[in-house]
Design an enzyme around this catalytic site. Structure first.
Site, PDB file in Angstrom:
ATOM      1  N   CYS A  79     -18.837 -43.026  56.265  1.00 43.63           N
ATOM      2  CA  CYS A  79     -19.821 -44.074  56.520  1.00 43.63           C
ATOM      3  C   CYS A  79     -20.444 -43.818  58.019  1.00 43.63           C
ATOM      4  CB  CYS A  79     -18.922 -45.423  56.641  1.00 43.63           C
ATOM      5  SG  CYS A  79     -20.151 -46.891  56.668  1.00 43.63           S
ATOM      6  N   HIS A 181     -17.434 -45.637  51.193  1.00 44.81           N
ATOM      7  CA  HIS A 181     -16.281 -45.649  51.619  1.00 44.81           C
ATOM      8  C   HIS A 181     -15.362 -45.314  50.401  1.00 44.81           C
ATOM      9  CE1 HIS A 181     -16.491 -48.035  55.580  1.00 44.81           C
ATOM     10  NE2 HIS A 181     -17.432 -48.467  54.890  1.00 44.81           N
ATOM     11  N   GLU A 183     -12.259 -44.691  50.544  1.00 46.37           N
ATOM     12  CA  GLU A 183     -10.903 -45.474  50.512  1.00 46.37           C
ATOM     13  C   GLU A 183     -11.219 -46.990  49.931  1.00 46.37           C
ATOM     14  OE1 GLU A 183     -12.915 -46.902  54.172  1.00 46.37           O
ATOM     15  OE2 GLU A 183     -12.992 -45.213  52.974  1.00 46.37           O
TER      16      GLU A 183
END
Length: 216
Positions: A79, A181, A183
């Site tokens: 990011c 992202h 994750e």
């Protein structure tokens, strides 16, 4: 060990948990000794580019990142962390970045769509990469951003569309970056992080210390 670099900005714990989920040993740190001991570095980030660069320099992480990259440790920016890999950003009046990749970070050309972009977006791969091995093309990832890098020097790995095309993944000279992202992106995001963890076990040929990706 993968070092998730702590400079006071970013969702560090969620990144740490995602790497742990794929079996990687990970540590959140800004301690020089621990960063030097790491086999790979992750630069996360949420917030404003100028403030992030100020915090990175205050902790000496800019020099450590370049040192470890020069020694062959893979670096992944996530990011805002991806944007920081570039030479500069226009955000909040402008600021210089780490300069590991040539290009400038600019506001999204969303053409009337809501800014920031928040949500899932399909990323199309422009070339093969160890980072994206085994992922579908395109693959959907979760984005939260108002800016993206402008790069045309061969480092673009993946692009997405939000009003217009923007760069969503990059690779060059020992560094990788994703605007999304991983994750927060389900199975494909975890697969990408697993691929990066493997780079730390068998990294590419080291880059020369201080070397920068140059514009055409």
């Amino acid at each position: 060990m993968i070092a998730v670099l702590d400079y006071g900005m970013g969702n560090l714990r969620s990144v740490e948990k995602a790497f742990e989920h794929v079996g990687a040993q990970v540590e959140i740190t800004y301690d020089p000794a621990r960063v030097r001991a790491a086999k790979a570095l992750v630069l996360p980030g949420v917030g404003a580019f100028p403030k992030a660069m100020q915090a990175i320099r205050e902790r000496g992480l800019d020099e450590l990142i370049d040192e470890r990259r020069g020694a062959g440790a893979p670096v992944l920016g996530i990011c805002l962390g991806m944007q920081l890999l570039f030479e500069r950003s226009v955000e909040l009046g402008g600021a210089d970045g780490l300069g590991l990749l040539a290009g400038e970070v600019r506001g999204l050309d969303a053409r009337g769509l809501k800014i920031p972009q928040i949500g899932w977006n399909a990323v199309a791969w422009k070339r093969e990469s160890l980072l994206t091995a085994g992922l579908p093309d395109p693959a959907a990832f979760y984005h939260v951003h108002s800016f993206a890098p402008v790069a045309s020097n061969g480092v673009v790995l993946g692009t997405a569309d939000y009003g217009s095309e923007f760069v969503s993944a990059v690779e060059g000279d020992g560094v990788w970056g994703v605007q999304f992202h991983p994750e927060k992106s389900g199975a494909d995001g975890l697969a990408l992080l697993r691929n990066f963890a493997r780079l730390g076990v068998d990294p590419p040929i080291p880059a020369a210390p201080g070397r920068r990706q140059t514009s055409p």
